[in-house]
Design a protein around this motif. Structure first.
Motif, PDB file in Angstrom:
ATOM      1  N   VAL A 201       0.839  -1.200   0.000  1.00 14.09           N
ATOM      2  CA  VAL A 201       0.000   0.000   0.000  1.00 14.09           C
ATOM      3  C   VAL A 201       0.874   1.251   0.000  1.00 14.09           C
ATOM      4  CG1 VAL A 201      -1.581   1.375   1.412  1.00 14.09           C
ATOM      5  CG2 VAL A 201      -2.056  -1.035   1.012  1.00 14.09           C
ATOM      6  N   ASP A 202       1.912   1.259   0.815  1.00 18.61           N
ATOM      7  CA  ASP A 202       2.807   2.428   0.852  1.00 18.61           C
ATOM      8  C   ASP A 202       3.459   2.662  -0.508  1.00 18.61           C
ATOM      9  OD1 ASP A 202       2.214   2.877   3.485  1.00 18.61           O
ATOM     10  OD2 ASP A 202       3.977   1.855   4.274  1.00 18.61           O
ATOM     11  N   THR A 204       2.216   1.781  -3.413  1.00 15.64           N
ATOM     12  CA  THR A 204       1.178   2.241  -4.327  1.00 15.64           C
ATOM     13  C   THR A 204       0.906   3.725  -4.127  1.00 15.64           C
ATOM     14  OG1 THR A 204       0.173   0.037  -4.180  1.00 15.64           O
ATOM     15  CG2 THR A 204      -1.152   1.779  -5.171  1.00 15.64           C
ATOM     16  N   VAL A 205       0.834   4.146  -2.887  1.00 16.60           N
ATOM     17  CA  VAL A 205       0.629   5.564  -2.584  1.00 16.60           C
ATOM     18  C   VAL A 205       1.801   6.388  -3.117  1.00 16.60           C
ATOM     19  CG1 VAL A 205       0.447   7.253  -0.729  1.00 16.60           C
ATOM     20  CG2 VAL A 205      -0.848   5.116  -0.595  1.00 16.60           C
ATOM     21  N   GLU A 206       3.010   5.874  -2.935  1.00 19.28           N
ATOM     22  CA  GLU A 206       4.200   6.568  -3.449  1.00 19.28           C
ATOM     23  C   GLU A 206       4.103   6.760  -4.962  1.00 19.28           C
ATOM     24  OE1 GLU A 206       8.373   7.897  -3.671  1.00 19.28           O
ATOM     25  OE2 GLU A 206       6.910   7.822  -2.043  1.00 19.28           O
ATOM     26  N   GLU A 209       1.468   9.423  -5.827  1.00 21.54           N
ATOM     27  CA  GLU A 209       1.907  10.782  -5.501  1.00 21.54           C
ATOM     28  C   GLU A 209       3.145  11.194  -6.297  1.00 21.54           C
ATOM     29  OE1 GLU A 209       2.396  10.642  -1.288  1.00 21.54           O
ATOM     30  OE2 GLU A 209       0.255  10.874  -0.880  1.00 21.54           O
ATOM     31  N   ASP A 470      -7.292  10.699  -7.340  1.00 22.53           N
ATOM     32  CA  ASP A 470      -6.182   9.935  -6.780  1.00 22.53           C
ATOM     33  C   ASP A 470      -6.190   9.995  -5.260  1.00 22.53           C
ATOM     34  OD1 ASP A 470      -5.244   9.085  -9.197  1.00 22.53           O
ATOM     35  OD2 ASP A 470      -3.655  10.587  -9.364  1.00 22.53           O
ATOM     36  N   GLN A 471      -6.592  11.142  -4.700  1.00 29.26           N
ATOM     37  CA  GLN A 471      -6.620  11.260  -3.249  1.00 29.26           C
ATOM     38  C   GLN A 471      -7.656  10.319  -2.650  1.00 29.26           C
ATOM     39  OE1 GLN A 471      -4.367  13.061  -1.437  1.00 29.26           O
ATOM     40  NE2 GLN A 471      -5.265  11.876   0.224  1.00 29.26           N
ATOM     41  N   VAL A 474      -5.976   7.003  -2.532  1.00 25.25           N
ATOM     42  CA  VAL A 474      -4.991   6.988  -1.449  1.00 25.25           C
ATOM     43  C   VAL A 474      -5.681   6.831  -0.102  1.00 25.25           C
ATOM     44  CG1 VAL A 474      -3.309   8.403  -0.202  1.00 25.25           C
ATOM     45  CG2 VAL A 474      -3.245   8.295  -2.696  1.00 25.25           C
ATOM     46  N   ASP A 475      -6.750   7.581   0.111  1.00 24.79           N
ATOM     47  CA  ASP A 475      -7.468   7.502   1.392  1.00 24.79           C
ATOM     48  C   ASP A 475      -8.035   6.103   1.618  1.00 24.79           C
ATOM     49  OD1 ASP A 475      -6.883  10.149   1.808  1.00 24.79           O
ATOM     50  OD2 ASP A 475      -8.831  10.890   1.148  1.00 24.79           O
ATOM     51  N   LEU A 477      -6.955   3.280   0.291  1.00 25.17           N
ATOM     52  CA  LEU A 477      -5.845   2.361   0.534  1.00 25.17           C
ATOM     53  C   LEU A 477      -5.351   2.487   1.973  1.00 25.17           C
ATOM     54  CD1 LEU A 477      -3.778   2.753  -2.759  1.00 25.17           C
ATOM     55  CD2 LEU A 477      -4.835   0.653  -1.936  1.00 25.17           C
ATOM     56  N   GLN A 478      -5.287   3.709   2.468  1.00 28.50           N
ATOM     57  CA  GLN A 478      -4.819   3.923   3.830  1.00 28.50           C
ATOM     58  C   GLN A 478      -5.784   3.304   4.838  1.00 28.50           C
ATOM     59  OE1 GLN A 478      -1.740   5.420   4.443  1.00 28.50           O
ATOM     60  NE2 GLN A 478      -2.135   4.447   6.412  1.00 28.50           N
TER      61      GLN A 478
END
Length: 829
Positions: A201-202, A204-206, A209, A470-471, A474-475, A477-478
């Protein structure tokens, strides 16, 4: 046949309908059709949801039947029957085997099925018959199904066109990497290891972003496979290759402890997919056949709490020898990574970044379609609420109009013509109950209308702005990470082996020389005996025409070095890996040791022996920036290096010092200025930060180096210029200032001295090693350099030939040069 002549021979008619074909061509095409059917329809996972059709169909059938994580368990035979009857007509045994595997916590890193009953074991025991076991979806499996009813994915007809099934699941997390996959198709196979959900997940977020993030950047988050059975991955190079190329061979070693005093070895974790019962049998066979010596007993004490295999040793057995024998034959396996998945229906081998890119594209499509679906629903609801509010504003007239109408259809027509309601609004108003005309109901409708409009505005923003969309991803996924993330189970260990190459290298103090054309070599430090100040030194390296020395540093042959380059990269290097050569040899191209880019040069080297976890690496750039980063930020350095500092365009990393948080920093400039300030004025930052301004440089000036001052150890600041001059000045002459000042005059530069090459904090017992650009090297005692005040020209340190200049300076502490001199004296005797 009615169109044929009545007199035609039926045999001739049938013959005319036969098409001749070469059997080779027909077999080839039929085999290709069969192969593609197996590849796309059975054996390979889809890159978007990480599932093969059978997995997807089982989960979809359970979802349709309501066998979710909140329901009661259902007989596995019922789930298998519904899957086979509606979606997957390939036999119940294949479906049940898949269902059972999705429930095994030793096969799936995050099981997708919550099983009840005997679903097999690490001993290779098969699951109980499907009539005896029960199953339901695991909570994390519902994340794969989330929003499937909101037009997020395309559906296709099932095998008999009665029902529809999804082509892919919405997949709220990257399941392909999280749970991995394996399968053998026709002419190809896939074998993707499972990973830790939080790490994936980290990464993917990277990627979301920072779209231009490299595979190396993503590997900062995804450390490596994380197997459900734990164990250890031996080394990191194979993992790096697998992530970069999509293929690799990873060595996985069992977790065990050697208890020498008790005379036993206890195995607590096994490599992924290793059969525990068969392992114990094979060890016993080797003991009986004499292939392994020193074992007197072998017991499997495993229970539900975990694996425990006890190897009892004979009294005279050497535990290390038995351990190595077990490692060689039984406790280590190779996992062959083949990251092959279906991309738009075609099989492709993908690297780590490509895998995540395809997933992110899928999630963007899912969120976009979901938002469009919800927007349509919200707009429809808003339309109805507008009609209700309008009716409430004209409640008496509306009620009277409805009462005067003959029937519902007439009432709707009257409302449409009289109040300009739409057909949908009129139909809703006619169905309204009188109780909804109260003032409280009116307030609730107005509140709902505001909420619906706010949600519509939010959905329109998401659909019009990729950043907002995208946010959302990200949210979400978090949230999944917060819900399901757990500790990593698989660890990394270095490949120590029995006798390493390092054990065969004699331990000695060395001098390492690097040229501008990236040639590198090492020589014994005792080759260069200490001379008096002002000497010319001796030849230290042979250079090809046009090449010049760029740096020199001292190190032990067994040291592990952190190598910093002018482009802000950091590499890890073992000193003994640098080829040892004579004084007159050119050296070996550094590209064989370090993955340097064009124009990238070594600027500073830090010995890891000097580092503690609570210390910092303090870096300065040519443009005057300074940055402190904690040592533990540099724990996992790839063979291709990692970023140590972010540089502005045109700036370069110049020097690095190890500091403890309480030191004073002295930054020296090329034009002879110096500034002293407490290192605490430059707060600690992450690896990729730029830092803050340390010295305010005058136009045309640049930073030459940095010195870290320990008041209890260092006595002087030593400055050396390019024309071979230098001086020592008492530390107290450099009064502390605030960071970002212009500083004080340190040494006078000009035609005689030239610009400053290095600035160092020294004590009376240190030695100075200076090397010229043409390859001369000289070692002298620091005490040979005169102590003078600040703002003076200094004295000659190294006698240079015309057109030569000092290229690099390193300080050798007493503990190092004393050992080298002792070895040299022993050799002389």
């Amino acid at each position: 046949m009615s169109s044929e002549s009545p007199d035609a021979d039926p045999g001739d008619v049938r013959a005319a309908q036969v098409t001749n074909a070469r059997i080779e061509d027909e077999m080839e095409q039929s085999y290709i059709d069969y192969a593609m059917s197996v590849i796309a329809g059975r054996a390979l996972p889809d890159v978007r949801d990480g599932l093969k059709p059978v997995h997807r169909r089982i989960l979809f059938a359970m979802n349709e039947a309501g066998v979710t994580s909140n329901s009661a368990h259902r007989k596995s035979s019922s789930v298998v029957g519904e899957t086979m009857g509606d979606y997957h007509p390939h036999g119940d045994s294949a479906i049940y085997d898949t269902l059972a595997r999705m429930a095994q916590d030793f096969s799936m890193r995050y099981p997708l099925v919550d099983g009840q009953g005997n679903f097999g074991s690490v001993d290779g025991d098969p699951p109980a018959a499907m009539r005896y076991t029960e199953a339901r979806m695991a909570p994390i499996a519902e994340e794969l199904m989330a929003d499937i009813e909101r037009d997020t994915v395309d559906f296709q007809a099932n095998y008999d066109d009665r029902l529809e099934e999804p082509e892919v699941l919405p997949a709220a997390f990257p399941n392909l990497l999280v749970n991995g996959s394996s399968g053998i198709a026709v002419g190809m196979s896939t074998n993707i290891p499972p990973h830790n959900l939080g790490e994936v997940v980290d990464a993917t977020v990277e990627l979301i972003e920072t779209p231009d993030a490299t595979v190396e950047d993503l590997m900062e988050h995804v450390k490596g496979p994380d197997f459900p059975t734990g164990a250890n991955i031996v080394g990191r190079n194979a993992v790096h290759k697998a992530y970069k190329t999509g293929r690799g061979r990873i060595r996985v070693r069992a977790e065990f402890e050697v208890h020498e005093e008790e005379g036993r070895i206890v195995i607590s974790e096994l490599p992924f997919q290793q059969n525990k019962s068969r392992l114990v049998e094979r060890i016993a066979e080797d003991v009986n056949e004499g292939a392994i010596e020193g074992i007197r007993d072998l017991r499997d004490e495993s229970d539900r709490d975990g694996i425990r295999i006890v190897v009892e040793l004979k009294r005279d057995a050497m535990a290390e020898v038995v351990k190595n024998q077990l490692l060689e034959s039984h406790l280590e396996r190779t996992f062959g990574v083949i990251n092959l998945a279906l991309v738009d229906g075609s099989p492709q081998v993908l690297d780590l970044k490509q895998t995540l890119e395809h997933y992110v594209d899928h999630r963007r499509e899912v969120v976009r379609r979901r938002s469009e679906h919800e927007l349509a629903e919200r707009e429809e609801r808003a339309h109805i609420l507008e009609g209700r509010l309008k009716a409430l504003d004209n409640v008496d007239s509306v009620v009277e109009t409805i009462q005067d109408s003959d029937d519902r259809d007439a009432a709707k027509a009257a409302l449409e013509s009289t109040f300009e309601f739409t057909e949908a609004q009129a139909a809703h108003i006619v169905r309204m109950q009188l109780g909804s005309l109260t003032s409280m109901e009116t307030a609730e409708i107005e509140e709902e209308y505001e909420e619906v409009n706010a949600r519509i505005e939010r959905l329109e923003t998401i659909l019009s702005d990729l950043g907002e969309l995208d946010q959302v991803i990200v949210d979400e996924l978090q949230e999944i990470k917060d819900e399901y993330d757990d500790e990593r189970r698989t660890s990394f260990i270095e490949d120590a082996g029995d006798v390493t190459h390092e054990d065969l290298i004699p331990e000695e103090e060395c001098v390492v020389v690097m040229s501008e054309d990236d040639y590198i070599k090492r020589m014994s430090l005792d080759t260069f005996r200490a001379q008096n100040r002002g000497g010319k030194g001796i030849i230290g390296t042979g250079l090809k025409e046009g090449d010049r020395v760029s740096s020199v540093f001292a190190a032990n042959s067994h040291d592990y070095l952190l190598v910093f380059t002018n482009q802000g990269q950091i590499y890890e290097l073992k000193t003994y890996e640098i080829p040892e050569m004579s004084r007159t040899a050119r050296g070996k191209s550094a590209v064989n040791l370090l993955d340097l880019d064009d124009g990238e040069e070594i600027e500073s080297v830090v010995n890891t022996e000097d580092l503690d976890d609570d210390e910092y690496l303090t870096m300065v750039t040519r443009g005057g920036y300074i940055k402190r980063t904690a040592v533990d930020e540099f724990g996992n350095i790839r063979s291709t290096g990692i970023r140590a500092i972010r540089l502005e365009d045109g700036d370069e990393l110049v020097d690095v010092e190890v500091t403890d948080g309480d030191a004073d920093i002295v930054i020296g400039s090329r034009n002879g200025m110096a500034i002293r300030f407490a290192e605490s004025e430059a707060r600690a930052m992450g690896r990729t930060a730029r830092g803050v301004i340390g010295i305010d440089l005058r136009e045309g000036d640049a930073v030459a180096g940095v010195a870290a001052i320990d008041d209890e150890y260092h006595n002087w600041v030593l400055t050396v210029t390019e024309n071979g001059y230098g001086k020592r000045s008492d530390i107290d002459e450099y009064r502390p200032q605030s960071r970002n000042g212009k500083g004080l005059v340190d040494i006078k530069t000009g035609d005689r001295n030239g610009q400053v090459v290095a600035i160092e904090a020294v004590t009376h017992s240190d030695h100075l090693v200076a090397m010229s650009a043409d390859g001369q090297i000289m070692r002298t005692r620091v005490e040979e350099v005169s102590t003078v005040s600040r703002n003076t020209k200094g004295v000659i340190v190294m006698n240079l030939d015309p057109d030569d200049e000092v290229a690099s300076v390193d300080i050798v502490p007493e503990s190092v040069h004393a050992a080298a001199d002792a070895d040299a004296e022993a050799d002389d005797e």
